[in-house]
Design an enzyme around this catalytic site. Structure first.
Site, mmCIF file in Angstrom:
data_model
loop_
_atom_site.group_PDB
_atom_site.id
_atom_site.type_symbol
_atom_site.label_atom_id
_atom_site.label_comp_id
_atom_site.label_asym_id
_atom_site.label_seq_id
_atom_site.Cartn_x
_atom_site.Cartn_y
_atom_site.Cartn_z
ATOM 1 N N ASN A 1 0.860 -1.188 0.000
ATOM 2 C CA ASN A 1 0.000 0.000 0.000
ATOM 3 C C ASN A 1 0.899 1.243 0.000
ATOM 4 O O ASN A 1 1.708 1.435 0.916
ATOM 5 C CB ASN A 1 -0.896 -0.015 1.232
ATOM 6 C CG ASN A 1 -1.910 1.110 1.232
ATOM 7 O OD1 ASN A 1 -1.560 2.251 0.990
ATOM 8 N ND2 ASN A 1 -3.155 0.799 1.532
ATOM 9 N N ARG B 1 3.840 18.841 1.824
ATOM 10 C CA ARG B 1 4.457 20.049 1.275
ATOM 11 C C ARG B 1 3.825 20.505 -0.030
ATOM 12 O O ARG B 1 4.008 21.636 -0.456
ATOM 13 C CB ARG B 1 5.959 19.805 1.049
ATOM 14 C CG ARG B 1 6.785 19.726 2.314
ATOM 15 C CD ARG B 1 7.030 21.081 2.932
ATOM 16 N NE ARG B 1 7.854 21.911 2.080
ATOM 17 C CZ ARG B 1 9.179 21.982 2.179
ATOM 18 N NH1 ARG B 1 9.819 21.243 3.080
ATOM 19 N NH2 ARG B 1 9.866 22.763 1.382
ATOM 20 N N HIS C 1 -5.778 3.578 -1.429
ATOM 21 C CA HIS C 1 -7.115 3.888 -0.920
ATOM 22 C C HIS C 1 -7.434 5.321 -1.314
ATOM 23 O O HIS C 1 -6.852 6.260 -0.780
ATOM 24 C CB HIS C 1 -7.133 3.723 0.608
ATOM 25 C CG HIS C 1 -8.474 3.959 1.225
ATOM 26 N ND1 HIS C 1 -8.717 3.724 2.564
ATOM 27 C CD2 HIS C 1 -9.659 4.410 0.715
ATOM 28 C CE1 HIS C 1 -9.976 4.005 2.847
ATOM 29 N NE2 HIS C 1 -10.562 4.437 1.736
ATOM 30 N N ARG D 1 -9.635 8.052 -0.753
ATOM 31 C CA ARG D 1 -10.625 8.458 0.247
ATOM 32 C C ARG D 1 -11.476 9.627 -0.260
ATOM 33 O O ARG D 1 -11.051 10.391 -1.127
ATOM 34 C CB ARG D 1 -9.933 8.864 1.548
ATOM 35 C CG ARG D 1 -9.435 7.684 2.372
ATOM 36 C CD ARG D 1 -8.765 8.167 3.655
ATOM 37 N NE ARG D 1 -8.454 7.058 4.553
ATOM 38 C CZ ARG D 1 -9.251 6.638 5.522
ATOM 39 N NH1 ARG D 1 -10.413 7.241 5.727
ATOM 40 N NH2 ARG D 1 -8.906 5.628 6.305
ATOM 41 N N ARG E 1 -7.136 12.614 1.339
ATOM 42 C CA ARG E 1 -6.065 12.987 2.276
ATOM 43 C C ARG E 1 -4.694 12.480 1.853
ATOM 44 O O ARG E 1 -3.681 13.003 2.314
ATOM 45 C CB ARG E 1 -6.384 12.476 3.680
ATOM 46 C CG ARG E 1 -6.348 10.964 3.833
ATOM 47 C CD ARG E 1 -6.606 10.531 5.263
ATOM 48 N NE ARG E 1 -7.957 10.852 5.691
ATOM 49 C CZ ARG E 1 -8.472 10.431 6.849
ATOM 50 N NH1 ARG E 1 -7.740 9.691 7.657
ATOM 51 N NH2 ARG E 1 -9.709 10.737 7.181
ATOM 52 N N HIS E 2 -4.642 11.464 0.995
ATOM 53 C CA HIS E 2 -3.328 11.016 0.517
ATOM 54 C C HIS E 2 -3.375 10.790 -1.001
ATOM 55 O O HIS E 2 -2.963 11.668 -1.753
ATOM 56 C CB HIS E 2 -2.811 9.790 1.277
ATOM 57 C CG HIS E 2 -3.840 8.812 1.741
ATOM 58 N ND1 HIS E 2 -4.658 8.102 0.884
ATOM 59 C CD2 HIS E 2 -4.167 8.409 3.000
ATOM 60 C CE1 HIS E 2 -5.434 7.302 1.584
ATOM 61 N NE2 HIS E 2 -5.178 7.466 2.869
ATOM 62 N N GLU F 1 -8.735 0.291 -2.988
ATOM 63 C CA GLU F 1 -9.517 0.312 -1.758
ATOM 64 C C GLU F 1 -10.408 1.543 -1.757
ATOM 65 O O GLU F 1 -9.962 2.639 -2.100
ATOM 66 C CB GLU F 1 -8.601 0.347 -0.528
ATOM 67 C CG GLU F 1 -7.867 -0.938 -0.259
ATOM 68 C CD GLU F 1 -7.117 -0.904 1.059
ATOM 69 O OE1 GLU F 1 -7.019 0.184 1.675
ATOM 70 O OE2 GLU F 1 -6.635 -1.961 1.490
ATOM 71 N N THR G 1 -7.021 5.997 10.532
ATOM 72 C CA THR G 1 -6.871 4.880 9.614
ATOM 73 C C THR G 1 -8.119 4.025 9.730
ATOM 74 O O THR G 1 -8.942 4.229 10.640
ATOM 75 C CB THR G 1 -5.603 4.055 9.934
ATOM 76 O OG1 THR G 1 -5.435 3.036 8.950
ATOM 77 C CG2 THR G 1 -5.695 3.431 11.321
ATOM 78 N N THR G 2 -8.298 3.079 8.829
ATOM 79 C CA THR G 2 -9.482 2.222 8.869
ATOM 80 C C THR G 2 -9.540 1.491 10.201
ATOM 81 O O THR G 2 -8.574 0.854 10.617
ATOM 82 C CB THR G 2 -9.452 1.215 7.703
ATOM 83 O OG1 THR G 2 -9.321 1.933 6.474
ATOM 84 C CG2 THR G 2 -10.731 0.402 7.669
ATOM 85 N N GLU H 1 -10.794 -9.718 2.607
ATOM 86 C CA GLU H 1 -9.540 -9.358 3.270
ATOM 87 C C GLU H 1 -9.825 -9.292 4.768
ATOM 88 O O GLU H 1 -10.635 -8.485 5.218
ATOM 89 C CB GLU H 1 -8.998 -8.020 2.775
ATOM 90 C CG GLU H 1 -7.681 -7.638 3.456
ATOM 91 C CD GLU H 1 -7.070 -6.351 2.927
ATOM 92 O OE1 GLU H 1 -6.287 -5.731 3.678
ATOM 93 O OE2 GLU H 1 -7.381 -5.973 1.775
ATOM 94 N N HIS I 1 -3.631 -5.005 7.594
ATOM 95 C CA HIS I 1 -3.820 -3.892 8.517
ATOM 96 C C HIS I 1 -2.970 -4.097 9.771
ATOM 97 O O HIS I 1 -3.191 -5.017 10.547
ATOM 98 C CB HIS I 1 -5.274 -3.664 8.928
ATOM 99 C CG HIS I 1 -5.504 -2.254 9.419
ATOM 100 N ND1 HIS I 1 -5.689 -1.195 8.563
ATOM 101 C CD2 HIS I 1 -5.537 -1.726 10.658
ATOM 102 C CE1 HIS I 1 -5.854 -0.078 9.239
ATOM 103 N NE2 HIS I 1 -5.749 -0.368 10.525
ATOM 104 N N GLY I 2 -1.990 -3.223 9.927
ATOM 105 C CA GLY I 2 -1.156 -3.220 11.117
ATOM 106 C C GLY I 2 -0.059 -4.258 11.132
ATOM 107 O O GLY I 2 0.670 -4.374 12.128
ATOM 108 N N GLY J 1 1.267 -1.627 4.341
ATOM 109 C CA GLY J 1 1.525 -0.267 3.895
ATOM 110 C C GLY J 1 2.319 0.552 4.875
ATOM 111 O O GLY J 1 3.524 0.753 4.711
#
Length: 250
Positions: A6, A17, A42, A44, A48-49, A69, A99-100, A151, A190-191, A213
């Site tokens: 990810n 920046r 992902h 969103r 945001r990213h 995602e 985060t999710t 998943e 995740h994690g 990720g």
């Protein structure tokens, strides 16, 4: 077993920046050249990213599996159908979350997915995956809907300690066995990181793809991205070879 990387948080760093670098598309190239089997992002609602142009650039560049995602909104379904990725993984989305935070509540969402979401991908090449907690009822609903992939949400396992960790491993193991017996492909993520990944791989059967990720990108700050991808692949390969020589899991 395959590694999907990810690359969201390469975009997080770029957006801090707003100067165009580091480029998440370049990161995807490096990950694939280092051996990653797929790239996850992902998109969103609040952007945001990952940004919309990133999505289409990734479609043009990624040679392995592209996993989109997203939340099951009309906007995202429209974009996803236009991109036509190999895999779409539906996740819950809360604008206030960092985060999710967990899997989809399929007891509440079954009708929406049956009547609206899944029909939107009929006749496309895109496989549908649901991001689920290791709850038997939710997996049964996924099977009833004919979803080919789930998943498993590994966040609780990643954050647990002591006996609670063993409990989460058992839940994930039972969920993976249940999904496999129902003919569903089992992915997980995740994690996960280099500290908790080995025990997870040694314990939970029938895993197809592992999505990592934040931890991988964090490790890459100190080890380099290509080297870090290879480190995670080596960790997974070690488990695969042990599994080939050891007893099979029912």
């Amino acid at each position: 077993m395959q590694l999907y990387v990810n690359i969201d948080h390469v975009a997080t760093l770029r957006n801090a920046r707003g100067e165009g670098y580091p480029d998440p598309i370049q990161a995807a190239r490096v990950c694939e050249e280092a051996g990653a089997h797929g790239i996850v992002f992902h998109l969103r609602g609040d952007r945001r990213h990952i940004q919309d142009p990133d999505v289409f650039r990734l479609k043009d560049v990624v040679t392995g599996v592209l996993d989109f995602e997203m939340a099951a909104t009309d906007e995202m379904i429209r974009i996803c159908r236009e991109v036509d990725p190999h895999l779409v993984t539906f996740v819950p989305e809360n604008r206030q979350e960092l985060t999710t935070e967990g899997g989809l509540d399929m007891t509440r969402l079954e009708i929406i997915y049956s009547e609206k979401v899944l029909p939107a991908f009929e006749g496309t090449r895109t496989q549908v995956s649901l991001f689920l907690d290791p709850e038997p009822t939710h997996i049964d609903i996924a099977a009833r809907l004919g979803v080919p992939v789930i998943e498993l949400h590994t966040g609780r396992y990643a954050n647990a300690r002591g006996e609670a960790r063993n409990v989460e491993l058992q839940r994930l193991t039972e969920a993976a066995i249940q999904a496999h017996q129902l003919g569903i492909t089992v992915n997980a993520g995740h994690g996960l990181n280099l500290q908790n990944l080995p025990e997870f791989l040694e314990t939970v059967p029938h895993l197809n793809d592992i999505s990592i990720g934040h931890a991988l990108i964090s490790d890459a700050l100190f080890q380099g991205l290509s080297s870090t991808v290879k480190t995670y692949l080596n960790c997974m390969d070690d488990h695969t070879h042990q599994g080939e020589s050891g007893p099979s899991t029912a």
